[in-house]
Design a protein around this motif. Structure first.
Motif, PDB file in Angstrom:
ATOM      1  N   THR A   1      -7.528   4.660  -5.682  1.00  0.00           N
ATOM      2  CA  THR A   1      -6.628   5.490  -5.859  1.00  0.00           C
ATOM      3  C   THR A   1      -5.983   6.094  -5.107  1.00  0.00           C
ATOM      4  O   THR A   1      -6.764   6.240  -3.603  1.00  0.00           O
ATOM      5  CB  THR A   1      -7.186   6.737  -6.335  1.00  0.00           C
ATOM      6  N   GLY A   2      -4.116   5.622  -5.246  1.00  0.00           N
ATOM      7  CA  GLY A   2      -3.698   6.019  -4.135  1.00  0.00           C
ATOM      8  C   GLY A   2      -2.688   7.567  -4.758  1.00  0.00           C
ATOM      9  O   GLY A   2      -2.679   7.779  -5.781  1.00  0.00           O
TER      10      GLY A   2
ATOM     11  N   LEU B   1       0.676   9.626   2.705  1.00  0.00           N
ATOM     12  CA  LEU B   1      -0.111   9.607   1.674  1.00  0.00           C
ATOM     13  C   LEU B   1      -1.762   8.777   2.318  1.00  0.00           C
ATOM     14  O   LEU B   1      -2.081   8.617   3.272  1.00  0.00           O
ATOM     15  CB  LEU B   1       0.892   7.510   1.404  1.00  0.00           C
TER      16      LEU B   1
ATOM     17  N   ARG C   1     -12.021   8.105   2.032  1.00  0.00           N
ATOM     18  CA  ARG C   1     -10.869   8.519   1.733  1.00  0.00           C
ATOM     19  C   ARG C   1     -10.204   8.788   2.992  1.00  0.00           C
ATOM     20  O   ARG C   1     -10.390   8.771   4.484  1.00  0.00           O
ATOM     21  CB  ARG C   1     -10.395   9.964   1.471  1.00  0.00           C
TER      22      ARG C   1
ATOM     23  N   GLY D   1      -0.933   1.053   7.554  1.00  0.00           N
ATOM     24  CA  GLY D   1      -0.537   0.439   6.017  1.00  0.00           C
ATOM     25  C   GLY D   1       0.240  -1.041   6.075  1.00  0.00           C
ATOM     26  O   GLY D   1       1.166  -0.859   7.006  1.00  0.00           O
TER      27      GLY D   1
ATOM     28  N   VAL E   1      -2.481   7.023   5.093  1.00  0.00           N
ATOM     29  CA  VAL E   1      -2.404   5.380   5.349  1.00  0.00           C
ATOM     30  C   VAL E   1      -1.512   5.899   6.641  1.00  0.00           C
ATOM     31  O   VAL E   1      -0.514   6.330   6.102  1.00  0.00           O
ATOM     32  CB  VAL E   1      -2.180   5.127   3.739  1.00  0.00           C
TER      33      VAL E   1
ATOM     34  N   LEU F   1       0.779  -1.147   0.059  1.00  0.00           N
ATOM     35  CA  LEU F   1      -0.056  -0.249   0.433  1.00  0.00           C
ATOM     36  C   LEU F   1       1.103   1.040  -0.052  1.00  0.00           C
ATOM     37  O   LEU F   1       0.549   2.020  -0.489  1.00  0.00           O
ATOM     38  CB  LEU F   1      -1.198  -0.431   1.261  1.00  0.00           C
TER      39      LEU F   1
ATOM     40  N   LEU G   1      -5.425   7.301   0.624  1.00  0.00           N
ATOM     41  CA  LEU G   1      -5.578   6.432  -0.251  1.00  0.00           C
ATOM     42  C   LEU G   1      -8.234   6.775  -0.597  1.00  0.00           C
ATOM     43  O   LEU G   1      -7.953   7.030   0.743  1.00  0.00           O
ATOM     44  CB  LEU G   1      -6.132   4.656   0.181  1.00  0.00           C
TER      45      LEU G   1
ATOM     46  N   CYS H   1       0.475   4.059  -2.989  1.00  0.00           N
ATOM     47  CA  CYS H   1      -0.120   5.252  -2.855  1.00  0.00           C
ATOM     48  C   CYS H   1       0.944   6.138  -3.102  1.00  0.00           C
ATOM     49  O   CYS H   1       0.946   7.167  -3.899  1.00  0.00           O
ATOM     50  CB  CYS H   1      -0.269   6.254  -0.995  1.00  0.00           C
TER      51      CYS H   1
END
Length: 201
Positions: free
Chosen positions: A60-61, A78, A108, A133, A111, A16, A80, A20
């Motif tokens: 979408t990261g 970060l 949203r 993450g 992370v 992850l 996601l 991102c």
């Protein structure tokens, strides 16, 4: 090649952090039968085809560089974005018939690298949630979490196709209306009435 092009990913083991940082994007389908907690919530009388249905998702990261205050070191945050659509077969609590409840949720997430970092972060935005993450992150479990959170506490048809016989009273088949909360509050408590009788003796 653009870094934000949609690419196939492993939903069960996704890095992850890299996803991102690179501005990764993914979209696809998840079968209901791969989501055991959703199957557990599915109505027992749901059609057999319910197990073959799917949820669609987009993930979408992205990364954002910013400083906590002027002159402070720049840190990378970060994020996601996850959106999920589909339907879950549930029991209507009004007519007791099964129905397909549409699910559409988007969130949203910021992370973090650890639980401690996530707990310490100020989360004053209702549109932003915190997740921890990993390099083997299960996006599948996150999708399932979001569907579970989107399920209604008391599932009901918008308009029931029929009324269950337990709600029908009288020979004319009239439907007993649901009493508004304020009317229920005005009704005298039977215990209060009993206490009043005792004080009269």
């Amino acid at each position: 090649m653009s870094s934000n092009m949609t690419q196939p990913i492993d939903l069960r083991e996704l890095d992850l952090f890299a996803f991102c940082r690179k501005g990764g994007s993914a979209a696809g389908e998840v079968a209901v039968q791969d989501l055991p907690r959703i199957l557990a919530e599915t109505a027992a009388q749901a059609p057999a085809s319910a197990r073959d249905e799917v949820f669609t998702y987009t993930a979408t990261g992205f990364a954002r560089e910013e400083a906590a205050e002027p002159g402070a070191p720049v840190v990378q945050r970060l994020f996601l974005d996850l959106a999920v659509k589909g339907q879950v077969w549930l029991d209507c609590q009004r007519c007791l018939e099964v129905f397909a409840d549409p699910i559409a949720t988007s969130m949203r997430f910021e992370v973090f690298v650890s639980d401690a970092a996530a707990d310490a972060a100020p989360m004053d935005d209702d549109e932003l949630d915190a997740i921890v993450g990993s390099k083997r992150f299960s996006l599948l479990e996150l999708i399932e979490d979001e569907v579970l959170l989107a399920l209604p506490a008391a599932p009901k048809h918008t308009v029931c196709p029929a009324v269950h016989e337990s709600l029908v009273t009288g020979a004319d088949g009239e439907v007993e209306p649901e009493a508004p909360p304020e009317e229920e509050e005005k009704r005298p408590s039977p215990f209060a009435a009993l206490a009043g009788l005792k004080t009269k003796h």
